[in-house]
Write a protein that holds these residues in place. Sequence first.
Motif, PDB file in Angstrom:
ATOM      1  N   ASP B   1      57.077  57.454  43.594  1.00 17.19           N
ATOM      2  CA  ASP B   1      56.259  57.138  44.772  1.00 17.19           C
ATOM      3  C   ASP B   1      56.191  55.640  44.971  1.00 17.19           C
ATOM      4  OD1 ASP B   1      53.850  59.793  44.301  1.00 17.19           O
ATOM      5  OD2 ASP B   1      55.635  59.674  45.527  1.00 17.19           O
ATOM      6  N   GLY B   2      56.361  55.190  46.218  1.00 15.94           N
ATOM      7  CA  GLY B   2      56.238  53.776  46.508  1.00 15.94           C
ATOM      8  C   GLY B   2      54.791  53.377  46.590  1.00 15.94           C
ATOM      9  N   GLY B   3      54.510  52.133  46.164  1.00 15.21           N
ATOM     10  CA  GLY B   3      53.133  51.686  46.239  1.00 15.21           C
ATOM     11  C   GLY B   3      52.935  50.335  45.605  1.00 15.21           C
ATOM     12  N   ILE B   4      51.669  49.955  45.534  1.00 16.24           N
ATOM     13  CA  ILE B   4      51.283  48.681  44.947  1.00 16.24           C
ATOM     14  C   ILE B   4      50.388  48.977  43.750  1.00 16.24           C
ATOM     15  CG2 ILE B   4      50.155  46.470  45.345  1.00 16.24           C
ATOM     16  CD1 ILE B   4      50.556  46.938  48.329  1.00 16.24           C
ATOM     17  N   THR B   5      50.708  48.369  42.633  1.00 15.20           N
ATOM     18  CA  THR B   5      49.888  48.563  41.446  1.00 15.20           C
ATOM     19  C   THR B   5      49.264  47.234  41.043  1.00 15.20           C
ATOM     20  OG1 THR B   5      51.821  48.250  40.023  1.00 15.20           O
ATOM     21  CG2 THR B   5      51.256  50.504  40.603  1.00 15.20           C
ATOM     22  N   GLN B   6      48.032  47.338  40.590  1.00 13.33           N
ATOM     23  CA  GLN B   6      47.319  46.172  40.076  1.00 13.33           C
ATOM     24  C   GLN B   6      46.753  46.538  38.712  1.00 13.33           C
ATOM     25  OE1 GLN B   6      45.121  45.237  44.213  1.00 13.33           O
ATOM     26  NE2 GLN B   6      44.731  43.709  42.640  1.00 13.33           N
ATOM     27  N   SER B   7      46.842  45.599  37.814  1.00 14.25           N
ATOM     28  CA  SER B   7      46.269  45.854  36.497  1.00 14.25           C
ATOM     29  C   SER B   7      45.669  44.575  35.948  1.00 14.25           C
ATOM     30  CB  SER B   7      47.353  46.390  35.545  1.00 14.25           C
ATOM     31  OG  SER B   7      48.386  45.445  35.392  1.00 14.25           O
ATOM     32  N   PRO B   8      44.625  44.722  35.124  1.00 11.87           N
ATOM     33  CA  PRO B   8      43.918  45.972  34.855  1.00 11.87           C
ATOM     34  C   PRO B   8      42.940  46.305  35.982  1.00 11.87           C
ATOM     35  CG  PRO B   8      42.852  44.194  33.665  1.00 11.87           C
ATOM     36  CD  PRO B   8      44.028  43.579  34.387  1.00 11.87           C
ATOM     37  N   LYS B   9      42.299  47.448  35.910  1.00 14.18           N
ATOM     38  CA  LYS B   9      41.320  47.828  36.924  1.00 14.18           C
ATOM     39  C   LYS B   9      40.034  47.031  36.750  1.00 14.18           C
ATOM     40  CE  LYS B   9      39.434  51.947  39.106  1.00 14.18           C
ATOM     41  NZ  LYS B   9      39.379  53.429  39.080  1.00 14.18           N
ATOM     42  N   TYR B  10      39.631  46.830  35.496  1.00 14.67           N
ATOM     43  CA  TYR B  10      38.447  46.039  35.174  1.00 14.67           C
ATOM     44  C   TYR B  10      38.849  44.977  34.161  1.00 14.67           C
ATOM     45  CZ  TYR B  10      35.895  49.962  37.211  1.00 14.67           C
ATOM     46  OH  TYR B  10      35.429  50.936  38.061  1.00 14.67           O
ATOM     47  N   LEU B  11      38.287  43.787  34.326  1.00 15.82           N
ATOM     48  CA  LEU B  11      38.628  42.685  33.441  1.00 15.82           C
ATOM     49  C   LEU B  11      37.382  41.867  33.184  1.00 15.82           C
ATOM     50  CD1 LEU B  11      40.999  41.354  31.999  1.00 15.82           C
ATOM     51  CD2 LEU B  11      41.515  40.115  34.108  1.00 15.82           C
ATOM     52  N   PHE B  12      37.148  41.575  31.914  1.00 15.23           N
ATOM     53  CA  PHE B  12      35.975  40.794  31.529  1.00 15.23           C
ATOM     54  C   PHE B  12      36.453  39.561  30.786  1.00 15.23           C
ATOM     55  CE2 PHE B  12      32.825  43.918  32.666  1.00 15.23           C
ATOM     56  CZ  PHE B  12      33.531  45.113  32.623  1.00 15.23           C
ATOM     57  N   ARG B  13      35.910  38.417  31.168  1.00 14.34           N
ATOM     58  CA  ARG B  13      36.305  37.162  30.531  1.00 14.34           C
ATOM     59  C   ARG B  13      35.091  36.268  30.355  1.00 14.34           C
ATOM     60  NH1 ARG B  13      40.189  39.206  29.143  1.00 14.34           N
ATOM     61  NH2 ARG B  13      42.364  38.608  29.380  1.00 14.34           N
ATOM     62  N   LYS B  14      35.237  35.384  29.401  1.00 11.43           N
ATOM     63  CA  LYS B  14      34.215  34.367  29.178  1.00 11.43           C
ATOM     64  C   LYS B  14      34.495  33.189  30.091  1.00 11.43           C
ATOM     65  CE  LYS B  14      31.976  36.200  25.653  1.00 11.43           C
ATOM     66  NZ  LYS B  14      30.573  36.624  25.777  1.00 11.43           N
ATOM     67  N   GLU B  15      33.431  32.529  30.483  1.00  7.52           N
ATOM     68  CA  GLU B  15      33.565  31.328  31.313  1.00  7.52           C
ATOM     69  C   GLU B  15      34.438  30.306  30.591  1.00  7.52           C
ATOM     70  OE1 GLU B  15      29.768  30.375  33.138  1.00  7.52           O
ATOM     71  OE2 GLU B  15      30.345  28.260  33.078  1.00  7.52           O
ATOM     72  N   GLY B  16      35.291  29.638  31.364  1.00  4.15           N
ATOM     73  CA  GLY B  16      36.149  28.609  30.794  1.00  4.15           C
ATOM     74  C   GLY B  16      37.543  29.092  30.433  1.00  4.15           C
ATOM     75  N   GLN B  17      37.757  30.408  30.533  1.00  8.64           N
ATOM     76  CA  GLN B  17      39.075  30.961  30.223  1.00  8.64           C
ATOM     77  C   GLN B  17      39.844  31.210  31.509  1.00  8.64           C
ATOM     78  OE1 GLN B  17      38.063  34.553  28.075  1.00  8.64           O
ATOM     79  NE2 GLN B  17      38.241  33.540  26.087  1.00  8.64           N
ATOM     80  N   ASN B  18      41.146  30.935  31.457  1.00  3.58           N
ATOM     81  CA  ASN B  18      42.010  31.348  32.560  1.00  3.58           C
ATOM     82  C   ASN B  18      42.330  32.831  32.387  1.00  3.58           C
ATOM     83  OD1 ASN B  18      42.015  28.681  33.258  1.00  3.58           O
ATOM     84  ND2 ASN B  18      44.178  28.326  32.818  1.00  3.58           N
ATOM     85  N   VAL B  19      42.558  33.515  33.502  1.00  2.00           N
ATOM     86  CA  VAL B  19      42.925  34.919  33.442  1.00  2.00           C
ATOM     87  C   VAL B  19      43.955  35.208  34.531  1.00  2.00           C
ATOM     88  CG1 VAL B  19      40.972  35.595  34.914  1.00  2.00           C
ATOM     89  CG2 VAL B  19      42.041  37.281  33.410  1.00  2.00           C
ATOM     90  N   THR B  20      44.943  36.050  34.199  1.00  2.00           N
ATOM     91  CA  THR B  20      45.990  36.383  35.173  1.00  2.00           C
ATOM     92  C   THR B  20      45.898  37.843  35.571  1.00  2.00           C
ATOM     93  OG1 THR B  20      47.481  34.672  34.348  1.00  2.00           O
ATOM     94  CG2 THR B  20      48.468  36.470  35.604  1.00  2.00           C
ATOM     95  N   LEU B  21      45.872  38.076  36.888  1.00  2.00           N
ATOM     96  CA  LEU B  21      45.821  39.420  37.447  1.00  2.00           C
ATOM     97  C   LEU B  21      47.223  39.799  37.921  1.00  2.00           C
ATOM     98  CD1 LEU B  21      42.887  38.405  37.459  1.00  2.00           C
ATOM     99  CD2 LEU B  21      42.568  39.556  39.636  1.00  2.00           C
ATOM    100  N   SER B  22      47.601  41.016  37.591  1.00  2.00           N
ATOM    101  CA  SER B  22      48.955  41.476  37.912  1.00  2.00           C
ATOM    102  C   SER B  22      48.980  42.217  39.250  1.00  2.00           C
ATOM    103  CB  SER B  22      49.427  42.405  36.802  1.00  2.00           C
ATOM    104  OG  SER B  22      50.568  43.131  37.187  1.00  2.00           O
ATOM    105  N   CYS B  23      50.061  42.045  39.999  1.00  4.00           N
ATOM    106  CA  CYS B  23      50.296  42.797  41.223  1.00  4.00           C
ATOM    107  C   CYS B  23      51.788  43.071  41.340  1.00  4.00           C
ATOM    108  CB  CYS B  23      49.819  42.035  42.454  1.00  4.00           C
ATOM    109  SG  CYS B  23      50.169  42.912  44.005  1.00  4.00           S
ATOM    110  N   GLU B  24      52.151  44.351  41.418  1.00  7.00           N
ATOM    111  CA  GLU B  24      53.547  44.765  41.537  1.00  7.00           C
ATOM    112  C   GLU B  24      53.680  45.741  42.709  1.00  7.00           C
ATOM    113  OE1 GLU B  24      56.082  43.952  39.188  1.00  7.00           O
ATOM    114  OE2 GLU B  24      54.701  42.647  38.102  1.00  7.00           O
TER     115      GLU B  24
END
Lengths: 113, 114
Positions: B1-24
């Motif tokens: 099936d064609g579509g767009i996926t994002q991961s993760p669904k929920y993400l928790f981080r501490k202040e001061g950290q970089n975080v990368t969100l995926s999109c395919e």
Amino acid sequence: RKEVEQDPGPFNVPEGATVAFNCTYSNSASQSFFWYRQDCRKEPKLLMSVYSSGNEDGRFTAQLNRASQYISLLIRDSKLSDSATYLCVVRPYYGGSQGNLIFGKGTKLSVKP
Amino acid sequence: DGGITQSPKYLFRKEGQNVTLSCEQNLNHDAMYWYRQDPGQGLRLIYYSQIVNDFQKGDIAEGYSVSREKKESFPLTVTSAQKNPTAFYLCASSTPGQASYEQYFGPGTRLTVT
């Protein structure tokens, strides 16, 4: 005037009712118009594009009034499953080129049994 | 099936950290977008890319960065410079040039920074 403006609601209607949402936009040269539906804590999903002549998809009818710069969405025979937030989306036109989509804040609809 | 996926669904981080969100996406769409949605607010555009190896800032790009090395992928990094990173992040794609030009969205990532 905000670029895309919608009545936030909520609209609380009984099942079977007809409900209409309006949306106004500020860029008179806007070219494309859409209604999206967004369920709670989910992504927006395209409901329908809005064409100049108006268009219908089952119980849903969309109208465009370019002179008054507003778009409407009419839902007939409301179902419980129609409960969602409806987003009005406009693609403006600036200086000869299309801009990015502009999303309204949405109108919340709650259909009650 | 064609579509767009994002991961993760929920993400928790501490202040001061970089975080990368995926999109395919496997829709073969040329253009991809990142939006942010806050409660009671409309979607706001962070970055967009019309073609591989090219991207532009949207309305609220400060504190974010992106890359577009492949047509299918458009990751978003939320840096520690973003003052209010807690939000619902949505990725979308479209094919410019089509008459309707509508966008299709992934399921989103809810980021909470404490």
